[in-house]
Structure formats: structure tokens, C-alpha cells
Design an enzyme around this catalytic site. Structure first.
Site, mmCIF file in Angstrom:
data_model
loop_
_atom_site.group_PDB
_atom_site.id
_atom_site.type_symbol
_atom_site.label_atom_id
_atom_site.label_comp_id
_atom_site.label_asym_id
_atom_site.label_seq_id
_atom_site.Cartn_x
_atom_site.Cartn_y
_atom_site.Cartn_z
ATOM 1 N N ARG A 458 16.656 -19.410 31.837
ATOM 2 C CA ARG A 458 17.129 -18.092 31.406
ATOM 3 C C ARG A 458 17.683 -18.173 29.978
ATOM 4 O O ARG A 458 18.732 -17.636 29.673
ATOM 5 C CB ARG A 458 18.188 -17.538 32.349
ATOM 6 C CG ARG A 458 18.228 -16.031 32.341
ATOM 7 C CD ARG A 458 19.424 -15.452 33.074
ATOM 8 N NE ARG A 458 19.355 -13.992 32.992
ATOM 9 C CZ ARG A 458 20.361 -13.187 33.245
ATOM 10 N NH1 ARG A 458 21.517 -13.661 33.616
ATOM 11 N NH2 ARG A 458 20.215 -11.884 33.150
ATOM 12 N N TRP A 492 32.563 -13.660 37.969
ATOM 13 C CA TRP A 492 32.366 -14.968 37.307
ATOM 14 C C TRP A 492 30.980 -15.479 37.667
ATOM 15 O O TRP A 492 30.758 -15.987 38.751
ATOM 16 C CB TRP A 492 33.431 -15.929 37.797
ATOM 17 C CG TRP A 492 33.457 -17.293 37.184
ATOM 18 C CD1 TRP A 492 32.414 -18.128 36.960
ATOM 19 C CD2 TRP A 492 34.628 -17.999 36.753
ATOM 20 N NE1 TRP A 492 32.849 -19.309 36.414
ATOM 21 C CE2 TRP A 492 34.217 -19.265 36.282
ATOM 22 C CE3 TRP A 492 35.997 -17.703 36.732
ATOM 23 C CZ2 TRP A 492 35.121 -20.209 35.788
ATOM 24 C CZ3 TRP A 492 36.885 -18.653 36.245
ATOM 25 C CH2 TRP A 492 36.444 -19.881 35.775
ATOM 26 N N ASP A 493 30.072 -15.338 36.727
ATOM 27 C CA ASP A 493 28.669 -15.641 37.013
ATOM 28 C C ASP A 493 28.305 -17.062 36.577
ATOM 29 O O ASP A 493 29.039 -17.718 35.836
ATOM 30 C CB ASP A 493 27.787 -14.616 36.291
ATOM 31 C CG ASP A 493 26.524 -14.290 37.059
ATOM 32 O OD1 ASP A 493 26.098 -15.119 37.878
ATOM 33 O OD2 ASP A 493 25.954 -13.207 36.835
ATOM 34 N N ASP A 563 21.563 -11.457 44.741
ATOM 35 C CA ASP A 563 21.031 -10.446 43.821
ATOM 36 C C ASP A 563 20.087 -9.499 44.541
ATOM 37 O O ASP A 563 19.631 -8.515 43.963
ATOM 38 C CB ASP A 563 20.288 -11.127 42.660
ATOM 39 C CG ASP A 563 21.239 -11.473 41.518
ATOM 40 O OD1 ASP A 563 22.412 -11.053 41.573
ATOM 41 O OD2 ASP A 563 20.803 -12.160 40.579
HETATM 42 C C1 GLA Z 1 23.051 -12.558 37.433
HETATM 43 C C2 GLA Z 1 23.897 -11.849 38.456
HETATM 44 C C3 GLA Z 1 23.656 -10.374 38.384
HETATM 45 C C4 GLA Z 1 23.980 -9.878 37.005
HETATM 46 C C5 GLA Z 1 23.178 -10.643 35.972
HETATM 47 C C6 GLA Z 1 23.647 -10.320 34.580
HETATM 48 O O1 GLA Z 1 21.708 -12.473 37.748
HETATM 49 O O2 GLA Z 1 23.662 -12.346 39.733
HETATM 50 O O3 GLA Z 1 24.407 -9.693 39.348
HETATM 51 O O4 GLA Z 1 25.358 -10.021 36.769
HETATM 52 O O5 GLA Z 1 23.309 -12.051 36.147
HETATM 53 O O6 GLA Z 1 22.934 -11.013 33.625
#
Ligand code: GLA
Length: 753
Positions: A458, A492-493, A563
Site C-alpha cells: 500500500r 489507530w490503524d 473492512d
Molecule cells: C484501512 C482501514 C479502513 C480505513 C482505511 C483508510 O483500510 O481498515 O477502515 O481507515 O485504512 O486508509
């Protein structure tokens, strides 16, 4: 709850109302496992359970060769014929005649990996000690648990091994961990230090693991144990979408409601392995801990290594019994802080509403509509900082983009609060895009190998969180925003796995520490932020549920489950997740149709009825709905506000599995059993179907319950006969119906008269 210590027979018996865990010191000083399962009476001597001998046919006599130790490995000096490979061991190390997989491997300066840890003493502690730098379950009062500390020593290598066993007063729970200390002058290297080994006398189990990938996390997979190795792992740097750090063993006759079940859960967010090895005598060894691949840890004089904690839950009340014990423990004694016991705010997240295409005006418009519809927390997702207008740039530069947000996050959060909502913000603290000011300034701050290619996922790289200077820098950038803005929530990703796990800050002989040091750095950052900003609700996320593990729940009481926001996909994901993790920990949103992951068009009712068994929120722009649709959403928002304590903190039962048919059902029951909510879902509608009944659980048999739209029924009717569900597919809370056709659902609300 009690820990019996029998000095004469050197037997330790951890016992509560549910379980007994019994160990003894073997003749060679090693710790032997005697029994784990349903509570037993205590007695001085359980040595008859010591099965180290090989019997000769039916007579039960020991055969002569075995007495001489010719076929059995490493006969114990004092027990003629007893073999290390047949004994059940508590914390086996490599070499030395136990030819099974082991928990400990230590490379010493002469190249040997042989260790010989002998019992040297014990201590009993009230409650449960904390594990330095690591997440773990805890007690608030001493009476909640008791801990046995076993001390073992290898005199030759000058090493000390400490095994911790905590038994909780309630539920069949044992928490374990190990600590290895170098008390000598010579440096050694830990090559493997697992958290748990449990030897069971037979193999009559099914093993269930929770597997998947992005957008289809934690699907249960079942297999019958067989001789050899079976297991799961992650070597991706994090616990992963692919396997959860959890294994379940169940007797073949166990069901959701009855039978013997054991769960093994690792309180850790990094690489792990969980495996069961069945030997040729049909005995099973369960091992759980940090994955030994790529792991090694230098221990110099005086240094020690603490393993993460492993939690075992035993239940004879089926899988639901086991899950409920995990839910209670993880909800109240793993999660911490201000939000632990609080019903979670209903949020709206802009990600699927706008993706990267927003400015302040657009956000405020979405927020205003959300407020009108009863939403309590507005969350701004990715794209608000640096040059982050898409996912190619800007990660690492945690400075608000003025071209989008003229008054920064401070201004936007103030405006949101003035509307009467809380404000939440997205971060991905552990990552950096090469196209960022941070990377340009510190190209050495990423995990990568000098003179080698840096692999992008990514379009981003992983920051080297094994370095304190990196963690400090990220702490400062985040804390600055928290201090100058009004932040009530943080998502917090974490959106990629590790590919080149190398730190420029460590010497060659410590590169094997990077995976674990990274996780320690992550925990340290969480600890510092949650301590300084205790009112912020943290929700962890890793491209959805790529790091849904107990380690992170210690800091962030909820996790973005997946997601995949499609309600049908979510039935499976939330069902699988519920085996270990409580409803209050599962982030769940109602999203737009057609759904962005699978293009499915499901009713608002079903989308909301699935999200209701989670923290509940919206992931869409309500301005795009018709007035009627908005009203319907509003009704669900009201319903959630009224019942979220029950939904998120009630006792949860799985009733029907989405993996076994067209229908899914689950329910929650209040502690006093006076209220319950049942979620019942049907994926495809069926013509001219026969009569359907759904048997409920957890109610009081002799209490009359008013069931929404279905009259009153005694608990025993509802549990033994069930509610007749035929033709009921619509949301009923007294406000009427909606939906029908495919992807239909109904919520039943039960109230004791
Ligand atoms: C990830 C998260 C999503 C969103 C995107 C943003 O995929 O799981 O919910 O926040 O990043 O880039």
C-alpha cells in the site's frame, strides 16, 4: 479458589469451583503436569497420575528393556524406566530425551542448547502481578485471583526460570507466563521462549482455529486431532487477518451449549505460533507463544526475558460457556480505563462516505446530518494530514492539511463539539510513505535491510518501533494534536505486514529481537498515550481485523472488526470473533448500499440488526438517504441508545451458525436475566417453508417474558420449545416492520413480566 501446596509430595493444586490444575516436581526436578480439567478433590498425593512408564502388554508389568531404558529416551535416574518422552511436562526444553516440540531453547556460549531446569522453590501471591511492559489480565482486588510462582534453576548454565500460574476465583481460567533470567556471566541467546505448554493425556479432541484474510477474518475451521503436528501461526509481524492467536480444543460431542471445551489465547499482537502435537501414544501437547522463527534474544549477565501471557479457559458448558468466560475476563480484567465499562458512543466515520475526497465544508455537512440523526461522535478517517490526498503520500507527517481544514484539527474538532458531538481522528502511527517529510528526514527509521530493496505494501513502509527515538517522535506528533484539539476517540490503524524485519539501531546478534522489540515499542506508545489521555477512546484497526488480539484490547477496548461492512459477511466475521472477544470490543457500522466490498443491497433493518451486536455506528453520508430512510436509521440509533448496555455487556450466546446454513442467530441476556435481545438472520428467503423455531438460552425457566410481537412465554418454553420464527423476518420493536426478501432479519426484545 485455592492453591494447595503439598510439600511432602511436591504437588501443587490450583483449584476453584470449576477447575483443577495439578502439577508435581518430577524425580529429576522438572515440573510435571498431572491433571487439568473439571474440579477434583484435593489430596496429598496424586503421583498415581504420573505416567512415565511403558507398560508391557495387558499385564501392566514394565517390560525389562524399558526398565533398562533401552528404548525410552532419557530414563530418569530415580524412576527406572520412566521416559521423558512419555511424561507430561510443564515447560519442556529442547534436547534431553523428550522428542516432542518444546517451549524453551537457549543457545549457550559453547554451542549447546541443552538446559536442565530443576525446581528450586515457590511463592504464593495474592491477586496477580503485572508483567513489565506487556499487556496482561489483571486483578483489582487480591481476592479475585491467586498466583503460584514456581522457581527453577539450571545450575550449570546459571539460568533461572520463573513460571507464573494465576487461577481466577471465577470461571475456569488459568493465566500463564514464563520469565528467563541469566544469573551467570556468560551471554546466552534465547531461541525460543513460549508462553505455555500443556500436555494432555489423550487426543480425543477437535481443534478449532479462526482463519481468514482481509475482509473475511476469523472464520472457524475445524479438524480432528491426529498424530503429528497441527497448528497455526503468524510470521507477518502482527497477529494477522490470517490466523488469530487462539486455539480451541473440544470433545467431539461438545456443542455450543454443553460439553468439554478448552480455549488457549495469547495476549500478544506480534508473531505467534499455536500448535498441538499428538505423539505416538496419542497424548497431546499444546504449545502457544511468540513464534520462534526469526526470534532470538540476547541475555547478558543479569538480564531477563518475560514472555507474553497465555490464558487458558476450560468449560464443561460448551463453546458458549468458554466464550462467556473469555468475554467476562477480557471485558473487565484485560480492557482498562475510562471506557472499559461504558456503553460506547454511536459514531459516524467518513471513510466510506468520502474516502480521500473531502474538505471541511463537506465534513461539516455530513456531521450536521449525523447530529440530526442522533449520532454522538464524528470520526474523521484517513487523509487529513500532510500531503495525504491519496494513499501514495504523507503517512508519517501528522500535521493537519490547511488546504482541507483551514483551522486545522483544533478548529474542526471545536466546530464538531459545538454541534454537540464528540470528535474522533484516524492515525496510522506505525507507518510512513516514502513520499513524506518524515521519510526524507529519516530514511533509516524504517524496517529494511541496508543495500536491499525496500518492499512497499500500500505504498508504505513500517517504522522501526524497536527504536525508542522513533516511538518518542511519534508520541510527540500525536500528543501535540491531542493537546491542541478536542479529541475523544482515536482510530489507530496499521495497514501492512513486515517484509524486511531489520533495525539499523541493533547489532547483528540482536536482529532476532526486532519483531518483539517492535511490539514492545508499540505497547509503550499505547501506554504513554492512554496514560496521558485517559479519556480518549482508542479503537485499534489493521486494514480491518488484522490485529484483533487480546494484546491490543489492553490499550484499546474496541477493534474495527473488519473492512468488510457487508451485513452478510459480517454475520460470519462477528460470529467467529465472538468465540473469544466480547461484543463491546467489536467495531461495527451500518454502511451504504450497494455495499462497497461486495455490492450487496440489504435492507437498513438487516444492516442495523447486525451492527447492533457490536459498538454500532455509521459509515455513510446520511445526506444521501431519503427522508424515510433517515427516519428509519434514526429509530435504530434510538434503539441502540436504549439497549446498548445490554447488547455490549450482556451475556452473549451463539444460537445458530452462519457456517452451517442459511440462518444465523445469537442473543444477549442481562445479568439479572430480566431482559434479552435476540438477533435472527436469514441470508436467502425461502418459498413455502415449513415452520421454524429458534431455541433461546440463558433465561430463567420460571419467568414469563414478554417477547416483542409474540406475546408472553415462560423461559422454559423459549429455551426448550423455542420461539416460532416462521414468517417473522422484520424488525419489531413496536415500531412496525421493515425489510423482507433476501438478507432479512429480526430482533426480538424480551422483557420479564
Ligand atoms: C484501512 C482501514 C479502513 C480505513 C482505511 C483508510 O483500510 O481498515 O477502515 O481507515 O485504512 O486508509
Amino acid at each position: 479458589m485455592n492453591i494447595f501446596v503439598h510439600e511432602k509430595t511436591k504437588t501443587f493444586h490450583l483449584q476453584n469451583d470449576e477447575i483443577s490444575y495439578i502439577m508435581t516436581v518430577l524425580p529429576n526436578g522438572h515440573m510435571g503436569q498431572l491433571y487439568f480439567g473439571k474440579k477434583l478433590h484435593d489430596r496429598e498425593d496424586f503421583s498415581y497420575l504420573l505416567e512415565g512408564f511403558i507398560r508391557n502388554g495387558e499385564s501392566g508389568e514394565y517390560c525389562a528393556e524399558e526398565q533398562e531404558g533401552r528404548h525410552a529416551g532419557y530414563p530418569l535416574d530415580c524412576v527406572c524406566g520412566a521416559s521423558m518422552e512419555r511424561l507430561r511436562l510443564e515447560y519442556p526444553s529442547c534436547w534431553g530425551g523428550d522428542f516432542r516440540q518444546y517451549a524453551l531453547e537457549i543457545l549457550q556460549d559453547n554451542g549447546s542448547r541443552l538446559t536442565d531446569f530443576a525446581f528450586s522453590g515457590y511463592e504464593l501471591l495474592p491477586g496477580k502481578p503485572r508483567l513489565a511492559g506487556l499487556p496482561a489480565t489483571y486483578t483489582e482486588e487480591d481476592g479475585e485471583a491467586q498466583t503460584l510462582v514456581l522457581k527453577l534453576r539450571d545450575e550449570t548454565a546459571k539460568l533461572e526460570l520463573t513460571l507464573l500460574y494465576t487461577i481466577f476465583a471465577k470461571d475456569g481460567i488459568i493465566a500463564r507466563s514464563a520469565n528467563i533470567k541469566n544469573t551467570g556471566k556468560r551471554t546466552v541467546y534465547l531461541e525460543r521462549a513460549l508462553s505455555l505448554c500443556l500436555d494432555l493425556p489423550d487426543m480425543d479432541y477437535e481443534m478449532v482455529q479462526f482463519s481468514g484474510t482481509w475482509t473475511r477474518e476469523r472464520h472457524p475451521k475445524v479438524r480432528r486431532l491426529e498424530q503429528g503436528l497441527q497448528g497455526i501461526e503468524s510470521i507477518r509481524g502482527s497477529s494477522s487477518h490470517h490466523q488469530n492467536p487462539f486455539l480451541l480444543l473440544r470433545r467431539p460431542d461438545a456443542t455450543e451449549m454443553s460439553g468439554e471445551v478448552m480455549g488457549f489465547s495469547l495476549v500478544y499482537s506480534g508473531n505467534f505460533m499455536a500448535q498441538v502435537q499428538v505423539d505416538t501414544y496419542d497424548a497431546s501437547r499444546v504449545l502457544l507463544g511468540i513464534h520462534p522463527d526469526g526470534f532470538s534474544w540476547k541475555l547478558s549477565e543479569g538480564e531477563n526475558f518475560q514472555t507474553p501471557e497465555a490464558v487458558i479457559v476450560w468449560s464443561d458448558k460448551g463453546q458458549n460457556g468458554m466464550s462467556q468466560a473469555f468475554h467476562r475476563l477480557y471485558q473487565r480484567r484485560l480492557c482498562r480505563g475510562y471506557w472499559r465499562d461504558k456503553a460506547r458512543p454511536i459514531l459516524l466515520n467518513n471513510w466510506e462516505a468520502t474516502y480521500f475526497d473531502f474538505n471541511e465544508e463537506k465534513l461539516l455537512k455530513i456531521a450536521r446530518k449525523a447530529k440530526e440523526n442522533g449520532v454522538e461522535l464524528f470520526v474523521l478517517d484517513d487523509g487529513w494530514f500532510g500531503k495525504r490526498r491519496d494513499d501514495y503520500a504523507g503517512l508519517g507527517d501528522w500535521v493537519p492539511a490547511k488546504e482541507l481544514l483551514p483551522e486545522g484539527i483544533a478548529g474542526l474538532s471545536r466546530k464538531i463539539e459545538e454541534m454537540g458531538m464528540m470528535f474522533g481522528l484516524w492515525f496510522e502511527p506505525e507507518m510512513v510513505n516514502p513520499d513524506s517529510d518524515l521519510y526524507r528526514a529519516h530514511p533509516d527509521w524504517v524496517l529494511s535491510v541496508p543495500e536491499r530493496k525496500e518492499t512497499l505494501y500500500r505504498h508504505q513502509l513500517v517504522l522501526d518501533f524497536s527504536r525508542k527515538d522513533v516511538v518518542d517522535y511519534i508520541f510527540d506528533s500525536m500528543a501535540k494534536i491531542f493537546r491542541e484539539s478536542r479529541i475523544s476517540y482515536v482510530k489507530w490503524d496499521y495497514n501492512r505486514y513486515f517484509s524486511e524485519c531489520f533495525s539499523r539501531a541493533l547489532p547483528a546478534d540482536q536482529q532476532g529481537e526486532v519483531f518483539h522489540r517492535y511490539i514492545l515499542g508499540l505497547y509503550d506508545l499505547y501506554e504513554r498515550l492512554t496514560s496521558e489521555f485517559p479519556h480518549i477512546l482508542f479503537e485499534s484497526c489493521a486494514s480491518g481485523g488484522g490485529r484483533f488480539d487480546p494484546g491490543l484490547l489492553y490499550y484499546a477496548p474496541q477493534t474495527w472488526t473488519s473492512d468488510n461492512t457487508d451485513c452478510v459477511g459480517r454475520l460470519q466475521i462477528q460470529y467467529g470473533t465472538s468465540f473469544v472477544y466480547p461484543v463491546s470490543s467489536m467495531g461495527s457500522h451500518v454502511s451504504a448500499v450497494p455495499n462497497h466490498q461486495v455490492r450487496r443491497v440489504a435492507s437498513i433493518a438487516t444492516r442495523a440488526n447486525v451492527a447492533a451486536f457490536g459498538t454500532y455506528g455509521y459509515e455513510l453520508d446520511l445526506n444521501k438517504l431519503t427522508g424515510e430512510e433517515q427516519e428509519e436509521m434514526g429509530r435504530y440509533t434510538e434503539f441502540m441508545k436504549k439497549h446498548r448496555e445490554l447488547l455490549q455487556f450482556g451475556t452473549f450466546y451463539r444460537l445458530k451458525s452462519p457456517f452451517e446454513g442459511n440462518e444465523t442467530a445469537w442473543m444477549v441476556v442481562s445479568e439479572d436475566k430480566k431482559e434479552a435481545i435476540v438477533g435472527y438472520y436469514k441470508v436467502l428467503s425461502e418459498p413455502n417453508k415449513g415452520f421454524d423455531r429458534l431455541k433461546l438460552a440463558g433465561l430463567r425457566e420460571d419467568v414469563l417474558y414478554e417477547v416483542s410481537g409474540k406475546g408472553t412465554h415462560y423461559g422454559d418454553e423459549l429455551m426448550n420449545l423455542g420461539i416460532i420464527t416462521s414468517g417473522d423476518m422484520a424488525f419489531r420493536t413496536g415500531d412496525g416492520y421493515s425489510g423482507r426478501g433476501d438478507f432479512d432479519s429480526v430482533l426480538y426484545f424480551l422483557k420479564a413480566e
